[in-house]
Scaffold this motif. Structure first.
Motif, PDB file in Angstrom:
ATOM      1  N   ASP A   1      61.177  51.122  51.961  1.00  0.00           N
ATOM      2  CA  ASP A   1      61.334  52.042  53.054  1.00  0.00           C
ATOM      3  C   ASP A   1      62.736  52.881  52.587  1.00  0.00           C
ATOM      4  O   ASP A   1      63.883  52.357  52.737  1.00  0.00           O
ATOM      5  CB  ASP A   1      61.491  51.522  54.539  1.00  0.00           C
ATOM      6  CG  ASP A   1      61.616  52.340  55.377  1.00  0.00           C
ATOM      7  OD1 ASP A   1      61.738  53.591  55.273  1.00  0.00           O
ATOM      8  OD2 ASP A   1      61.638  51.993  56.485  1.00  0.00           O
TER       9      ASP A   1
ATOM     10  N   HIS B   1      58.246  56.729  52.501  1.00  0.00           N
ATOM     11  CA  HIS B   1      58.768  57.615  53.252  1.00  0.00           C
ATOM     12  C   HIS B   1      59.805  58.618  52.941  1.00  0.00           C
ATOM     13  O   HIS B   1      60.663  59.010  53.842  1.00  0.00           O
ATOM     14  CB  HIS B   1      59.202  56.461  54.370  1.00  0.00           C
ATOM     15  CG  HIS B   1      58.311  55.421  55.129  1.00  0.00           C
ATOM     16  ND1 HIS B   1      58.884  54.530  55.419  1.00  0.00           N
ATOM     17  CD2 HIS B   1      57.242  55.411  55.276  1.00  0.00           C
ATOM     18  CE1 HIS B   1      58.004  53.524  55.810  1.00  0.00           C
ATOM     19  NE2 HIS B   1      56.901  54.301  55.628  1.00  0.00           N
TER      20      HIS B   1
ATOM     21  N   SER C   1      55.026  59.232  49.532  1.00  0.00           N
ATOM     22  CA  SER C   1      54.862  58.946  50.549  1.00  0.00           C
ATOM     23  C   SER C   1      53.355  58.501  50.783  1.00  0.00           C
ATOM     24  O   SER C   1      52.421  59.233  50.738  1.00  0.00           O
ATOM     25  CB  SER C   1      54.657  60.583  51.411  1.00  0.00           C
ATOM     26  OG  SER C   1      54.173  60.491  52.704  1.00  0.00           O
TER      27      SER C   1
END
Length: 676
Positions: free
Chosen positions: A124, A151, A179
């Motif tokens: 992340d 992300h 992503s």
């Protein structure tokens, strides 16, 4: 003819040499989202040995290479390690092999497949510092690692900037921004994974700080024995750090297999902690935390800023959104329908219909004249397929592909297509089928193989092409109302969904997952579009034309020599007994095999009127409409299926469509007969 050359990396990683990739990450990093974005339609699901932790695995196509991708249970850290996480560590170390230290353990090997060639850690990126601690631990496993910064869209939205080059340099491993939810960067991630394995690039050794390394020298020397190395089959540095941290599993196995050494090993571990500001295990953890923070700070400061948010950013935010993306897909679908019913309809009225009117006055009576008229009708039918419907729709869809829109639609609808055993990449052929099934099936043959090719080709035969849509609108729209038109299309969608689900369960072979590229938005190249249009439509000229003209001649000769009455009589069990229709409709139904909408003209001629509601009741009209919509793909469609699928599967499709048409039409007849 232009030629395109591509670089071929050898040996190809497929078959027995197939690459093995393990997806690892902390909870919430997006590891499973990434797996679902590339997974096959039916991934294998199981539990790691002696745990209740679920893994998922499937084969994924990466260009010409293949990879077995395993989505492992979420992992917080290698030390301290929870009992349930131990299965993940065992798989990363040993796979389906059992080192000597596990000989006394019940059960099978850690997993039913070989250990990974490469680890992809999904991180992340909005919480990078805390996740780098696991990265430092994974670097001790002695396997290549690629860091997937997930992300990244959120990172840009928060105004954060990560220097990817600095991060990669600090860790000694490739770093790829992605992503997973929007499909961006995934293709580059897997290309990097393949290149990393070919180059045999492993992370830089991430040794602890000097004061810890010095304190562990004696313990490390004591553990560095051939017997211990052979028993554990893990990198020495990893074994040292796990034992120094007080890892319960390592301690148990050392006690079990090397009991006499344990007192001295424990004494050396205790001595290693002397002089440290904290207990040894806490100091190792604090040091790892500090090194992760140092790497994070070095990667955060330098590096170019991300570009500002332009229209491409916002368009992607809409097109690749899980819900809004479906709305965008429906908008494209509506645009295709507009082209089919409005633009193509107008072109048809200016071309095919005028040719039909021009030829209508020619009614030869001699056999040569009948044959000549049939040849003309065959070519008019060919023009009616190609000029108004196939070419405009092909150009539209190829333009959308060139612009990058169809790739985004394919990614968004991929999960929905998984329900019927397909990938989102077949969305383009399905849309193309609204114009004509022939180029749609030809497109499927170029982009799919095996099980997926069969399922997609069979389902496309149920997509209402322009000819069947013309019948639906002409009959249902005029005599039954708008709701009936909607009902026929809804029945078609339901039939495709149910048939796809049944076929996906009938075919045991599961094709590989696909890494879908999300290209940058570009303007279409008209020269490339024209070349691609020719490539996708050339089958019509080489395969369909002879069959269309030949079929027209055969049917014309049957009528010329008076066999139409015999044909109607022979089809009595179908028309009168099963469908409850007038006997004279036998030949028009047979003629529908040549081209569907021409059978409607013959129905008008056979009944002697274009107001068929004066001859047929409501139940008969609905029954006729359902049967014509679903029975037997036209001869052109059968020909292309015979070429791409083979004789057996082409006839299977015919049998399936006939069976479906018979079942649905008699069901409609019986149900409506109770209420009308």
């Amino acid at each position: 003819m232009s030629e395109t050359s591509i670089m071929l990396h050898t040996p190809l990683l497929r078959g027995a040499r197939r690459l093995r990739i393990a997806l690892v990450g902390l909870p919430g990093a997006g590891k499973t989202t990434l797996f679902k974005a590339v997974s096959s339609t039916a991934p294998q699901i199981g539990e790691l040995t002696n745990t209740h932790r679920i893994y998922r695995s499937c084969t994924v196509q990466i260009g010409l290479d293949e990879a077995s991708v395993v989505d492992l249970p979420s992992l917080s850290a290698l030390h301290p390690l929870q009992d349930e996480d131990l299965g993940t560590l065992k798989y990363l170390l040993w796979g389906n092999e059992r080192p000597p230290i596990t000989a006394h353990e019940p059960g099978a090997a850690p997993a039913p497949f070989e250990p990974p060639d490469l680890i992809v850690q999904v991180v992340d990126a909005t919480n990078l510092q805390s996740q780098l601690e696991l990265t430092l631990e994974l670097s001790q496993l002695g396997r290549p690692v690629v860091l997937a910064l997930n992300h990244m869209d959120e990172v840009r939205r928060k105004g954060l900037h990560i220097n990817l080059q600095a991060l990669s340099s600090q860790l000694g491993m490739p770093v790829v921004p992605i992503s997973a939810l929007m499909g961006q960067g995934i293709a580059e991630l897997f290309r990097t994974a393949v290149a990393t394995v070919r180059q045999a690039v492993c992370p830089l050794p991430q040794a602890p700080s000097q004061h810890i390394a010095s304190s562990l020298e004696a313990l490390g020397s004591a553990l560095q024995q051939p017997g211990i190395d052979a028993a554990f089959r893990m990198p020495h540095q990893l074994l040292l750090m796990l034992f120094a941290s007080g890892h319960a599993y390592i301690e148990r196995e050392l006690q079990e297999h090397f009991g006499p050494l344990m007192p001295s090993l424990l004494a050396l571990r205790a001595a290693s902690g002397l002089g440290l500001p904290r207990p040894l295990a806490e100091e190792i953890h604090a040091d790892r935390h500090h090194r992760a923070a140092t790497i994070f700070e070095a990667a955060q400061r330098p590096g170019p800023l991300e570009p500002g948010r332009g229209w491409r950013f916002w368009l992607d935010a809409f097109m690749l959104h899980r819900q809004w993306g479906l709305l965008a897909s429906l908008a494209v679908f509506a645009g295709v329908l507009f082209v089919v019913f409005e633009v193509s309809g107008w072109i048809d009225s200016q071309t095919t219909q005028r040719l039909i009117e021009a030829a209508s006055g020619w009614q030869p009576q001699s056999t040569p004249g009948v044959v000549a008229r049939a040849v003309v009708d065959g070519f008019i039918g060919l023009i009616g397929i190609v000029v108004p419907y196939m070419l405009p729709l092909l150009l539209l869809l190829i333009a959308l592909e060139e612009m990058g829109l169809m790739h985004r639609i394919a990614f968004v609808v991929d999960r929905g297509f998984h329900k019927i055993g397909l990938h989102g990449g077949v969305a383009v052929p399905f849309l193309l089928g609204l114009g004509c099934n022939v180029p749609a099936i030809s497109a499927v043959a170029r982009s799919t193989t095996g099980r997926e090719r069969l399922i997609a080709s069979v389902l496309i035969t149920f997509v209402p092409c322009s000819a069947r849509s013309a019948i639906i609108l002409a009959v249902a729209g005029k005599y039954l109302g708008v709701l009936s038109v909607i009902g026929i299309y809804a029945l078609t969608l339901l039939l495709i969904a149910v048939t796809g689900w049944l076929l996906s369960h009938r075919q045991s072979e599961v094709g590989p997952g696909q890494v879908q590229e999300i290209p940058a938005y570009t303007l279409p190249d008209w020269r490339a579009m024209l070349r691609e249009t020719w490539a996708r439509s050339s089958d019509v000229l080489t395969i369909v034309t002879p069959l269309l003209v030949g079929g027209s001649v055969v049917l014309a000769l049957l009528g010329h020599f008076g066999f139409d009455g015999a044909i109607n009589t022979a089809l009595t069990p179908l028309t009168s007994w099963w469908l409850g229709l007038p006997l004279v409709l036998g030949l028009p139904l047979l003629f529908g095999v040549l081209r569907k909408e021409l059978s409607l003209l013959m129905i008008f001629q056979a009944l002697g009127t274009q107001d068929i509601n004066t001859v047929l009741g409501t139940v008969q009209i609905v029954t006729l409409l359902v049967f014509i919509t679903f029975y037997v793909p036209c001869i052109s469609t059968f020909a292309i299926m015979h070429k791409t699928l083979g004789r057996a599967q082409a006839w299977f499709s015919v049998a399936l469509s006939v069976g479906v048409a018979l079942a649905l039409s008699v069901l409609v007849r019986l149900v409506m007969g109770m209420f009308v």
